[in-house]
Write an enzyme that holds these catalytic residues in place. Structure first.
Site, PDB file in Angstrom:
ATOM      1  CG  LEU A  40      -1.921  -1.056   1.455  1.00 32.35           C
ATOM      2  CD1 LEU A  40      -2.631  -0.855   2.793  1.00 32.35           C
ATOM      3  CD2 LEU A  40      -2.929  -1.063   0.315  1.00 32.35           C
ATOM      4  CG  ASP A  41       0.079   4.546  -2.578  1.00 36.46           C
ATOM      5  OD1 ASP A  41       0.890   3.852  -3.211  1.00 36.46           O
ATOM      6  OD2 ASP A  41      -0.903   5.111  -3.092  1.00 36.46           O
ATOM      7  NE  ARG A  42       4.739   8.855   3.287  1.00 34.48           N
ATOM      8  CZ  ARG A  42       5.501   9.750   2.673  1.00 34.48           C
ATOM      9  NH1 ARG A  42       6.800   9.651   2.717  1.00 34.48           N
ATOM     10  NH2 ARG A  42       4.955  10.741   2.009  1.00 34.48           N
TER      11      ARG A  42
END
Length: 195
Positions: A40-42
């Site tokens: 997942l994105d940060r």
């Protein structure tokens, strides 16, 4: 293993000493064999799938490659979306390296996002999002392209002081121990859901 990643934590280390703290580094302190199956994105919170051994990593990776894994997200976007549901099929390409920014481009990779309206609010809309492809920033870039960026998105909706209102809520994939069964996992609602 499925874990609930908090927003603001990288899934894996980035470049530079300031980006070494990550979900996988923290988890490998307790279980060194763990490997990320997807990321997942940060700034996105929610469910992340990990494998405990190389055989499981290969199997789960094949499920993702053959699109047998279903992911469900919840997001709050700017503005009121008139339709109840829809499909976004715009091709995406990386437009900028720092920060990594993606957008619609005729030479981009094919992307498909299904969405359904969950709640219409005064100046925003809460959506269910189901990506059918797994491109970088797909949900964020697709919604920004429709002029309904996700609230709190630091790249596609800068200037919003709240955190990114995007959460990976559910995963469904074939049961590795029972080919006729399914594994279903659901995350708790995010804190901003009742805000």
């Amino acid at each position: 293993m499925v874990v609930d990643k908090p927003a603001g934590l990288l899934c894996q280390p980035g470049l530079g000493s300031h980006q070494q703290d990550s979900l996988i580094n923290r988890l490998q302190l307790a279980c060194p064999a763990l490997r990320l199956v997807h990321r997942l994105d940060r700034d996105t919170s929610g469910l992340v799938l990990l494998a405990k051994d190389p055989d499981m990593l290969r199997l789960l990776g094949m499920f993702f490659a053959s699109r047998r894994v279903r992911k469900l997200y919840v997001a709050d976007v700017q503005g009121q979306m008139e339709n109840v549901s829809g499909l976004i099929g715009l091709p995406l390409a990386r437009l900028k390296r720092q920060p990594p920014t993606y957008g619609v481009h005729p030479g981009g990779k094919a992307c498909v996002t299904l969405w359904r309206r969950l709640k219409l609010m005064e100046s925003s809309t809460r959506l269910w999002l189901c990506p059918r492809t797994g491109r970088s920033h797909q949900l964020r870039a697709h919604l920004a392209a429709l002029h309904h960026p996700i609230i709190g998105d630091p790249i596609y909706n800068p200037g919003c002081a709240v955190g990114l209102r995007l959460r990976a809520m559910a995963l469904r994939f074939p049961d590795p121990d029972d080919p006729s069964g399914q594994v279903r996992v659901r995350a708790p609602w995010p804190a901003w859901f009742n805000a």
